[in-house]
Design a protein around this motif. Structure first.
Motif, mmCIF file in Angstrom:
data_model
loop_
_atom_site.group_PDB
_atom_site.id
_atom_site.type_symbol
_atom_site.label_atom_id
_atom_site.label_comp_id
_atom_site.label_asym_id
_atom_site.label_seq_id
_atom_site.Cartn_x
_atom_site.Cartn_y
_atom_site.Cartn_z
ATOM 1 N N CYS A 334 -9.508 -14.925 -0.682
ATOM 2 C CA CYS A 334 -10.597 -14.332 -1.471
ATOM 3 C C CYS A 334 -10.152 -13.933 -2.874
ATOM 4 C CB CYS A 334 -11.141 -13.101 -0.755
ATOM 5 S SG CYS A 334 -11.855 -13.429 0.868
ATOM 6 N N LYS A 335 -8.849 -14.167 -3.191
ATOM 7 C CA LYS A 335 -8.274 -13.814 -4.497
ATOM 8 C C LYS A 335 -8.388 -12.312 -4.770
ATOM 9 C CE LYS A 335 -8.767 -18.343 -6.687
ATOM 10 N NZ LYS A 335 -8.920 -19.071 -5.416
ATOM 11 N N ILE A 336 -8.084 -11.529 -3.750
ATOM 12 C CA ILE A 336 -8.090 -10.071 -3.853
ATOM 13 C C ILE A 336 -6.642 -9.572 -3.861
ATOM 14 C CG2 ILE A 336 -8.699 -7.915 -2.668
ATOM 15 C CD1 ILE A 336 -11.141 -9.365 -1.555
ATOM 16 N N ASP A 337 -6.283 -8.828 -4.896
ATOM 17 C CA ASP A 337 -4.931 -8.275 -4.991
ATOM 18 C C ASP A 337 -4.779 -7.092 -4.033
ATOM 19 O OD1 ASP A 337 -4.208 -10.073 -6.980
ATOM 20 O OD2 ASP A 337 -4.875 -8.744 -8.591
ATOM 21 N N PHE A 338 -3.558 -6.922 -3.539
ATOM 22 C CA PHE A 338 -3.280 -5.769 -2.683
ATOM 23 C C PHE A 338 -1.807 -5.410 -2.773
ATOM 24 C CE2 PHE A 338 -2.844 -9.592 -0.092
ATOM 25 C CZ PHE A 338 -1.639 -9.402 0.572
ATOM 26 N N ILE A 339 -1.499 -4.172 -2.412
ATOM 27 C CA ILE A 339 -0.117 -3.714 -2.341
ATOM 28 C C ILE A 339 0.452 -4.156 -0.997
ATOM 29 C CG2 ILE A 339 1.419 -1.719 -2.368
ATOM 30 C CD1 ILE A 339 -0.012 -2.182 -5.023
ATOM 31 N N THR A 340 1.551 -4.886 -1.014
ATOM 32 C CA THR A 340 2.157 -5.369 0.231
ATOM 33 C C THR A 340 2.674 -4.196 1.047
ATOM 34 O OG1 THR A 340 2.813 -7.439 -0.815
ATOM 35 C CG2 THR A 340 3.924 -6.843 1.242
ATOM 36 N N PRO A 341 2.134 -3.951 2.240
ATOM 37 C CA PRO A 341 2.575 -2.810 3.044
ATOM 38 C C PRO A 341 3.878 -3.105 3.784
ATOM 39 C CG PRO A 341 0.868 -4.008 4.209
ATOM 40 C CD PRO A 341 1.044 -4.704 2.888
ATOM 41 N N THR A 342 4.615 -2.063 4.081
ATOM 42 C CA THR A 342 5.804 -2.188 4.912
ATOM 43 C C THR A 342 5.659 -1.393 6.207
ATOM 44 O OG1 THR A 342 6.915 -0.278 3.894
ATOM 45 C CG2 THR A 342 7.252 -2.444 2.871
ATOM 46 N N HIS A 343 4.769 -0.413 6.207
ATOM 47 C CA HIS A 343 4.512 0.441 7.360
ATOM 48 C C HIS A 343 3.018 0.778 7.367
ATOM 49 C CE1 HIS A 343 8.785 0.969 6.633
ATOM 50 N NE2 HIS A 343 8.929 1.506 7.832
ATOM 51 N N GLY A 344 2.560 1.295 8.480
ATOM 52 C CA GLY A 344 1.203 1.814 8.506
ATOM 53 C C GLY A 344 0.197 0.926 9.197
ATOM 54 N N LEU A 345 -1.073 1.309 9.018
ATOM 55 C CA LEU A 345 -2.174 0.693 9.746
ATOM 56 C C LEU A 345 -3.176 0.015 8.821
ATOM 57 C CD1 LEU A 345 -2.942 3.773 12.060
ATOM 58 C CD2 LEU A 345 -1.135 2.060 12.316
ATOM 59 N N PHE A 346 -2.928 0.038 7.527
ATOM 60 C CA PHE A 346 -3.908 -0.471 6.555
ATOM 61 C C PHE A 346 -3.177 -0.903 5.300
ATOM 62 C CE2 PHE A 346 -3.949 4.162 7.083
ATOM 63 C CZ PHE A 346 -3.206 4.526 5.977
ATOM 64 N N LEU A 347 -3.907 -1.558 4.419
ATOM 65 C CA LEU A 347 -3.348 -1.909 3.117
ATOM 66 C C LEU A 347 -4.291 -1.451 2.017
ATOM 67 C CD1 LEU A 347 -5.154 -4.515 2.190
ATOM 68 C CD2 LEU A 347 -3.469 -5.813 3.483
ATOM 69 N N TRP A 348 -3.760 -1.385 0.823
ATOM 70 C CA TRP A 348 -4.451 -0.872 -0.356
ATOM 71 C C TRP A 348 -4.817 -2.061 -1.226
ATOM 72 C CZ3 TRP A 348 -7.073 3.037 -1.675
ATOM 73 C CH2 TRP A 348 -7.055 3.657 -2.920
ATOM 74 N N ALA A 349 -6.121 -2.349 -1.298
ATOM 75 C CA ALA A 349 -6.582 -3.583 -1.940
ATOM 76 C C ALA A 349 -7.549 -3.291 -3.078
ATOM 77 C CB ALA A 349 -7.267 -4.479 -0.910
ATOM 78 N N LYS A 350 -7.513 -4.129 -4.094
ATOM 79 C CA LYS A 350 -8.420 -3.982 -5.239
ATOM 80 C C LYS A 350 -9.569 -4.967 -5.083
ATOM 81 C CE LYS A 350 -8.452 -3.645 -10.309
ATOM 82 N NZ LYS A 350 -8.980 -2.263 -10.308
#
Length: 413
Positions: A334-350
């Protein structure tokens, strides 16, 4: 019609309602707005059925023991000693059980702060901190905004120092509240960053409260150079050269809960660990008026001492990684940027470029059966408008369904 609410209740309602998403039909909606971990539910349910009934005695019907179930505290101490690598062994008397991590944070802030005091929180920060702490312990939250999400942990102490220096009431700042692994970035602070933070707190006579609720939720796809999880318990002792600022371990407190690692949000069980402040622990035990249920205590105690716990933790990481991979591939499509997670249950996407556009996208996604909240965080880094938290902690089949709906929606935009 006049509601007849107290000022406290009215403020709480006003703070929480904007972020409260309406209930959606689980049969038609895929809920990616929460922070619930569902990947181990089949195994945990089976463990509950096969374990708790055998462990329950008539004492489970009595009032909980003051200070928490001794067996639970022993199991927690053993768990932290094995997985968190503390400098000094965690003992049962270092632990105060609480009704979840939110209850733990509220109680410890109430113990170290007076009404009107302030707590520093590195941004971006989970939305719930502000109304929770403003309504009950009645403290102010000061968010220290990083200038960028790139190399974000390098800005931890500089951003805190900046807001501290500009504060008109420095004497009323009493603590720093850190979430590590971070919510919502799903990454860990480096060991050096945490040590610098400890020195910062010592220099300014502040308590350091570290919420480690996402500990051990590591993804197997984490970049090699990404910081690993380092517990504050493993650093709460002077580790700096002679003559430098020392770290006072009596001011370092860790919060943990079973809700994220084991997906046990409904059990409402967590704890506070403070190893060298018996007076604070005594105060905490007196104000903790919501004891954990006997069933929750029995279940978590049994789980923490289970011989197969290491296997369960590995399975948790593998399943979280599988679902994350599905979501990540979909967002790239979808060409959506996100912060690559290393831990956790979710990711942070723009997902958008402005707050108004986020609102439009969230509404549009609801039309294809995806429940997402755009009001999950306080203002954080530079250009943070358009960022949202997307959960992947669900089974691979459901995550694939979310991916299909996301790709269908963004293909038409």
């Amino acid at each position: 019609m006049e509601a007849g609410l107290s000022l406290r209740a009215a403020k709480t309602l006003d703070a929480f309602l904007p972020a409260a998403a309406p209930h959606a039909n689980p049969n038609t909606f895929c809920d990616v707005s929460t922070a619930q971990n569902e990947v181990l539910r089949p195994e945990l349910l089976e463990f509950f059925k096969s374990t708790v009934e055998d462990q329950v005695t008539s004492s489970a019907f009595a009032l909980p023991a003051p200070g928490g179930d001794p067996l639970l505290r022993e199991a927690l101490a053993s768990f932290f000693n094995k997985y968190f690598q503390p400098v000094h062994a965690v003992k049962p008397q270092h632990i105060i059980p609480t009704a979840g991590a939110s209850d733990a944070i509220e109680k410890i802030v109430q113990t170290v702060c007076d009404d009107g005091d302030s707590v520093l929180v590195p941004g971006p920060a989970w939305h719930g901190f502000k109304p929770m702490l403003k309504a009950r312990p009645n403290v102010n939250i000061i968010v220290a905004q990083p200038p960028t999400y790139a190399n974000w942990d390098n800005y931890l102490v500089p951003s805190l120092q900046a807001v501290y220096d500009f504060s008109a009431e420095k004497s009323r700042i009493k603590a720093v509240l850190l979430c590590n692994p971070h919510n919502p970035l799903s990454r860990c602070y480096s060991k050096n960053a945490i040590l610098e933070l400890m020195e910062f707190c010592q220099e300014h006579n502040l308590h350091l409260i570290v919420d480690e609720i996402y500990a051990l939720t590591n993804l197997t796809t984490a970049p090699v150079k990404a910081p690993k999880f380092v517990s504050a318990l493993s650093l709460s002792e002077p580790l700096v050269p002679e003559g430098a600022v020392k770290v006072d371990p009596s001011r370092v407190h860790v919060v943990w809960s079973a809700s994220k690692l084991f997906g046990m949000s409904g059990f409402r069980i967590g704890c506070i660990i403070s190893q060298q402040n018996p007076t604070l622990l005594q105060a905490l035990s007196l104000i903790t008026t919501s004891p954990i249920s006997a069933i929750s205590s029995i279940y978590l105690t049994s789980l923490l001492i289970w011989s197969q716990l290491p296997t369960l933790l590995q399975l948790n990481s593998e399943r979280l990684t599988s679902s994350y991979t599905i979501l990540a591939e979909s967002l790239r499509t979808c060409k959506i940027d996100f912060i690559t997670p290393t831990h956790g249950l979710f990711l942070w996407a723009k997902i958008a470029c402005s707050a108004a556009e986020v609102k439009s996208v969230v509404h549009g996604l609801s039309g294809v059966g995806i429940k997402l909240s755009q009001e999950m965080v306080l203002k954080g880094g530079e250009g943070d408008a358009g960022w949202v938290r997307i959960r992947f902690a669900m089974n691979a089949r459901e995550m694939s369904d979310v991916a299909r709906r996301l790709e269908g929606y963004f293909a038409k935009r």
